[in-house]
Each structure stands twice: as C-alpha cells, then as structure tokens.
Design a protein around this motif. Structure first.
Motif, PDB file in Angstrom:
ATOM      1  N   GLU A 114       0.813  -1.216   0.000  1.00  0.00           N
ATOM      2  CA  GLU A 114       0.000   0.000   0.000  1.00  0.00           C
ATOM      3  C   GLU A 114       0.847   1.267   0.000  1.00  0.00           C
ATOM      4  OE1 GLU A 114      -2.542  -0.257   3.391  1.00  0.00           O
ATOM      5  OE2 GLU A 114      -3.758  -1.867   2.515  1.00  0.00           O
ATOM      6  N   THR A 115       2.003   1.220   0.661  1.00  0.00           N
ATOM      7  CA  THR A 115       2.788   2.437   0.837  1.00  0.00           C
ATOM      8  C   THR A 115       3.952   2.573  -0.129  1.00  0.00           C
ATOM      9  OG1 THR A 115       4.182   1.383   2.502  1.00  0.00           O
ATOM     10  CG2 THR A 115       2.243   2.562   3.293  1.00  0.00           C
ATOM     11  N   THR A 116       4.278   1.518  -0.845  1.00  0.00           N
ATOM     12  CA  THR A 116       5.422   1.549  -1.751  1.00  0.00           C
ATOM     13  C   THR A 116       4.927   1.482  -3.182  1.00  0.00           C
ATOM     14  OG1 THR A 116       6.705   0.351  -0.101  1.00  0.00           O
ATOM     15  CG2 THR A 116       7.608   0.435  -2.321  1.00  0.00           C
ATOM     16  N   ARG A 117       5.448   2.345  -3.997  1.00  0.00           N
ATOM     17  CA  ARG A 117       5.064   2.331  -5.405  1.00  0.00           C
ATOM     18  C   ARG A 117       6.057   1.435  -6.142  1.00  0.00           C
ATOM     19  NH1 ARG A 117       5.534   6.737  -9.771  1.00  0.00           N
ATOM     20  NH2 ARG A 117       4.134   5.907 -11.338  1.00  0.00           N
ATOM     21  N   ILE A 118       5.587   0.262  -6.503  1.00  0.00           N
ATOM     22  CA  ILE A 118       6.444  -0.683  -7.204  1.00  0.00           C
ATOM     23  C   ILE A 118       6.040  -0.671  -8.669  1.00  0.00           C
ATOM     24  CG2 ILE A 118       7.130  -3.095  -7.434  1.00  0.00           C
ATOM     25  CD1 ILE A 118       6.456  -3.472  -4.509  1.00  0.00           C
ATOM     26  N   LEU A 119       6.985  -0.351  -9.510  1.00  0.00           N
ATOM     27  CA  LEU A 119       6.726  -0.355 -10.939  1.00  0.00           C
ATOM     28  C   LEU A 119       7.235  -1.665 -11.518  1.00  0.00           C
ATOM     29  CD1 LEU A 119       7.769   3.279 -11.880  1.00  0.00           C
ATOM     30  CD2 LEU A 119       5.473   2.383 -11.537  1.00  0.00           C
ATOM     31  N   MET A 120       6.305  -2.460 -12.006  1.00  0.00           N
ATOM     32  CA  MET A 120       6.677  -3.738 -12.578  1.00  0.00           C
ATOM     33  C   MET A 120       7.299  -3.520 -13.943  1.00  0.00           C
ATOM     34  SD  MET A 120       4.128  -6.882 -12.288  1.00  0.00           S
ATOM     35  CE  MET A 120       4.441  -7.887 -13.698  1.00  0.00           C
ATOM     36  N   PRO A 121       8.377  -4.208 -14.243  1.00  0.00           N
ATOM     37  CA  PRO A 121       8.982  -4.066 -15.566  1.00  0.00           C
ATOM     38  C   PRO A 121       7.982  -4.482 -16.651  1.00  0.00           C
ATOM     39  CG  PRO A 121      10.431  -5.282 -14.091  1.00  0.00           C
ATOM     40  CD  PRO A 121       9.124  -5.124 -13.393  1.00  0.00           C
ATOM     41  N   PRO A 122       7.798  -3.664 -17.673  1.00  0.00           N
ATOM     42  CA  PRO A 122       6.786  -3.958 -18.686  1.00  0.00           C
ATOM     43  C   PRO A 122       7.040  -5.261 -19.427  1.00  0.00           C
ATOM     44  CG  PRO A 122       8.074  -2.024 -19.297  1.00  0.00           C
ATOM     45  CD  PRO A 122       8.501  -2.425 -17.932  1.00  0.00           C
ATOM     46  N   ASP A 123       8.283  -5.673 -19.540  1.00  0.00           N
ATOM     47  CA  ASP A 123       8.550  -6.893 -20.294  1.00  0.00           C
ATOM     48  C   ASP A 123       7.995  -8.131 -19.592  1.00  0.00           C
ATOM     49  OD1 ASP A 123      10.539  -6.380 -18.368  1.00  0.00           O
ATOM     50  OD2 ASP A 123      11.946  -7.730 -19.368  1.00  0.00           O
ATOM     51  N   LEU A 124       7.762  -8.075 -18.283  1.00  0.00           N
ATOM     52  CA  LEU A 124       7.141  -9.211 -17.599  1.00  0.00           C
ATOM     53  C   LEU A 124       5.700  -9.387 -18.061  1.00  0.00           C
ATOM     54  CD1 LEU A 124       8.404  -9.000 -13.911  1.00  0.00           C
ATOM     55  CD2 LEU A 124       8.883 -10.775 -15.583  1.00  0.00           C
ATOM     56  N   LEU A 125       4.974  -8.286 -18.192  1.00  0.00           N
ATOM     57  CA  LEU A 125       3.585  -8.384 -18.640  1.00  0.00           C
ATOM     58  C   LEU A 125       3.509  -8.638 -20.141  1.00  0.00           C
ATOM     59  CD1 LEU A 125       1.827  -5.632 -16.520  1.00  0.00           C
ATOM     60  CD2 LEU A 125       1.716  -8.091 -16.219  1.00  0.00           C
TER      61      LEU A 125
END
Length: 143
Positions: A114-125
């Motif tokens: 909830e408190t951490t903004r985690i940006l998932m690498p786009p290549d995973l999706l």
C-alpha cells in the motif's frame, strides 16, 4: 478472463518477490515458502508457472538492489552535518495483538504494497502474449 488472472498473478509474484528482497527475508522462512508455494500452485493452474517464477525472482533481486541503494543513501546522509538534517519526531508503535510470525509478515507485506510504489517491468507483462494458444487450435479465445 484467464489472461487477466495470469497478469494479476504475475504482478502479485513480482510484488511479493520485491517485498522479500527489500526486507531481506529468507526464502527458507516458513511463511515465505508457503506463500511462494501458493503462488506457484495457482500459476500451474493457469499455465504460467515459468512466468510467475521469473517474476518472483526478478522482484526479489530488484527489491534487494533497492534496499542496498537506500542503505548507501542513508549512510551518505548520516555523514552530512547534523544541522542540515531535519529531525523527525518518533511516533510510538501501536500495540500489536498476539500474532504469529506468518500473520505479522502478511500484515507487513500488505502495508508495504500500500505504501510503496512498485513499478513492474513492462517486459514481464508483455511476455504474457506468448501464453495464448495458437489461433489454429481454436480453443475458445477468438480475437
């Protein structure tokens, strides 16, 4: 609908791996092992086991890397003149009920997400597009 579930599961695996790496938890801890087994079991059902495994591993590495960067930044900050830093008052920790270690870690994980903004690498999706069955098989997904 299966594709959306697969995306959510890959994202969840990445976030959990990031949390484990960032907090420095061991994969051998019971609660980590059981959560990973649950993620992997759901991934097997959806046919995305390898993607989920890679997402968890990558999240774990990137979380650990981020932790190390923040530790180094903190050490640099500590080396500055004391007058430059703004002291923040410490808040007393709220009393916790009796919880098991696993429950405590699950709550910590939920708060972390909830408190951490985690940006998932786009290549995973993006790798999910390769999970679809070939069109010539006509297995229900008509696009």
């Amino acid at each position: 609908m299966g594709k959306q579930d697969a995306k959510r599961l890959v994202k969840e695996a990445y976030e959990f791996g990031y949390f484990v790496g960032y907090k420095g938890h061991s994969d051998w801890a019971e609660w980590v092992r059981s959560t990973k087994e649950d993620l992997y079991a759901r991934a097997e059902e959806l046919g995305v086991y390898q993607l989920v495994k890679e997402a968890y591993g990558r999240g774990r590495i990137e979380g650990a890397k981020r932790r190390e960067e923040e530790i180094h930044l903190s050490l640099i900050e500590k080396g500055r003149i004391e007058g430059e830093r703004e002291e923040k008052p410490l808040k007393p920790a709220p009393p916790e009920e009796e919880r098991t270690e696993e429950e405590t870690m699950r709550v910590e994980f939920a708060r972390f997400i909830e408190t951490t903004r985690i940006l998932m690498p786009p290549d995973l999706l993006d790798s999910l597009k390769f999970v679809r069955p070939p069109k010539m098989l006509h297995l229900g997904d008509k696009e």
